[in-house]
Design a protein around this motif. Structure first.
Motif, PDB file in Angstrom:
ATOM      1  N   ALA A 184      -1.195  12.867   2.645  1.00  0.00           N
ATOM      2  CA  ALA A 184      -2.368  12.849   2.173  1.00  0.00           C
ATOM      3  C   ALA A 184      -2.618  13.648   0.979  1.00  0.00           C
ATOM      4  O   ALA A 184      -3.190  13.116  -0.180  1.00  0.00           O
ATOM      5  N   CYS A 186       1.707   8.410  -0.460  1.00  0.00           N
ATOM      6  CA  CYS A 186       1.941   7.215  -0.014  1.00  0.00           C
ATOM      7  C   CYS A 186       0.804   6.300   0.210  1.00  0.00           C
ATOM      8  O   CYS A 186       0.904   5.156   0.046  1.00  0.00           O
ATOM      9  N   ARG A 187      -0.364   6.924   0.575  1.00  0.00           N
ATOM     10  CA  ARG A 187      -1.411   6.034   0.812  1.00  0.00           C
ATOM     11  C   ARG A 187      -2.018   5.371  -0.681  1.00  0.00           C
ATOM     12  O   ARG A 187      -2.200   4.202  -0.704  1.00  0.00           O
ATOM     13  N   LEU A 227       0.418   2.561  -1.556  1.00  0.00           N
ATOM     14  CA  LEU A 227       0.530   1.406  -0.654  1.00  0.00           C
ATOM     15  C   LEU A 227      -0.941   0.727  -1.238  1.00  0.00           C
ATOM     16  O   LEU A 227      -0.767  -0.454  -1.243  1.00  0.00           O
ATOM     17  N   GLU A 228      -1.854   1.565  -1.559  1.00  0.00           N
ATOM     18  CA  GLU A 228      -2.988   0.965  -2.322  1.00  0.00           C
ATOM     19  C   GLU A 228      -2.915   0.123  -3.641  1.00  0.00           C
ATOM     20  O   GLU A 228      -3.509  -0.832  -3.983  1.00  0.00           O
ATOM     21  N   LEU A 256       3.711   0.955   8.197  1.00  0.00           N
ATOM     22  CA  LEU A 256       2.544   1.813   7.743  1.00  0.00           C
ATOM     23  C   LEU A 256       1.747   0.590   7.279  1.00  0.00           C
ATOM     24  O   LEU A 256       0.334   0.965   7.379  1.00  0.00           O
ATOM     25  N   TRP A 257       1.873  -0.570   6.742  1.00  0.00           N
ATOM     26  CA  TRP A 257       1.051  -1.645   6.641  1.00  0.00           C
ATOM     27  C   TRP A 257       0.344  -1.905   7.955  1.00  0.00           C
ATOM     28  O   TRP A 257      -0.756  -2.453   7.689  1.00  0.00           O
ATOM     29  N   ASP A 274      -3.192   2.769  10.918  1.00  0.00           N
ATOM     30  CA  ASP A 274      -4.401   3.179  10.214  1.00  0.00           C
ATOM     31  C   ASP A 274      -3.878   4.301   8.842  1.00  0.00           C
ATOM     32  O   ASP A 274      -2.912   5.011   9.221  1.00  0.00           O
ATOM     33  N   TRP A 275      -4.666   4.012   8.287  1.00  0.00           N
ATOM     34  CA  TRP A 275      -4.137   5.310   6.864  1.00  0.00           C
ATOM     35  C   TRP A 275      -5.134   6.266   6.853  1.00  0.00           C
ATOM     36  O   TRP A 275      -5.192   6.996   5.725  1.00  0.00           O
ATOM     37  N   SER A 276      -5.952   6.236   7.713  1.00  0.00           N
ATOM     38  CA  SER A 276      -7.090   7.263   7.521  1.00  0.00           C
ATOM     39  C   SER A 276      -6.513   8.753   7.817  1.00  0.00           C
ATOM     40  O   SER A 276      -7.162   9.648   7.098  1.00  0.00           O
ATOM     41  N   MET A 292      -3.262  10.070   7.092  1.00  0.00           N
ATOM     42  CA  MET A 292      -1.706   9.414   6.823  1.00  0.00           C
ATOM     43  C   MET A 292      -0.873  10.724   7.388  1.00  0.00           C
ATOM     44  O   MET A 292       0.247  10.319   7.715  1.00  0.00           O
ATOM     45  N   THR A 303       0.225  10.160  10.983  1.00  0.00           N
ATOM     46  CA  THR A 303       0.928   8.758  10.873  1.00  0.00           C
ATOM     47  C   THR A 303       2.287   9.357  10.536  1.00  0.00           C
ATOM     48  O   THR A 303       3.204   8.901  11.067  1.00  0.00           O
TER      49      THR A 303
END
Length: 166
Positions: free
Chosen positions: A74, A80-81, A84-85, A107-108, A111-113, A115, A118
């Motif tokens: 993050a 990476c968030r 991906l966005e 990861l698609w 949850d990306w909250s 990262m 994850t």
């Protein structure tokens, strides 16, 4: 013409005595099936190769666990968030086959909250699976496919840092 067919049937059943020029029949196991561990089956090579591949995976997942937060986490150098966005924006907000083929990652679906946790979970899951293969030597296609999918998930969002793995 009937005699050769009958001899062939007897040889397949194992009733006939082997001819002098034919190779010996493979040893049979307890249930009458061919024995599994015999010369020419490459069972030891398979175990050694799977353990070696699992060792490489375990080193890769350990390195990913130690470095992912700093590189693609993050607050990492290339989060990476954001990557991906940007892929999602490029494909007009839809995560379909196009986006999945551009960045094939699990990861698609997650949850990306948070990262960082994850990414750590992916790395630790891969490390645990690969270490179990190294220690036990037991692996199957599903387990090795899971290891590949987990590592591919990290490599595909790793951008510059994992570009050597693509």
């Amino acid at each position: 013409m009937a005699a050769p067919e009958e001899a062939l049937r007897q040889r397949r059943r194992g009733d006939a005595a082997p001819e002098t020029g034919s190779p010996p029949a493979p040893p049979r196991g307890p249930a009458g099936r061919p024995g599994r561990l015999r010369a020419g089956t490459f069972w030891l090579t398979r175990i050694a190769l799977l353990r070696a591949l699992a060792f490489v995976y375990s080193v890769a997942f350990l390195v990913a666990f130690r470095q992912n937060k700093q590189l693609i986490g993050a607050r990492g150098l290339l989060p990476c968030r954001l990557y991906l966005e940007s892929i999602r924006r490029h494909y007009h907000g839809r995560v379909g086959w196009d986006a999945l083929s551009h960045a094939p990652t699990v990861l698609w679906l997650l949850d990306w909250s948070d990262m960082d946790s994850t990414l750590d979970a992916l790395a630790l899951l891969g490390l645990g699976l690969s270490t179990s293969v190294v220690l036990t030597g037991c692996a199957n296609m599903l387990l090795m496919a899971m290891l590949w999918a987990l590592y591919m998930s990290l490599v595909s969002v790793g951008q510059v840092w994992y570009s050597f793995g693509k």
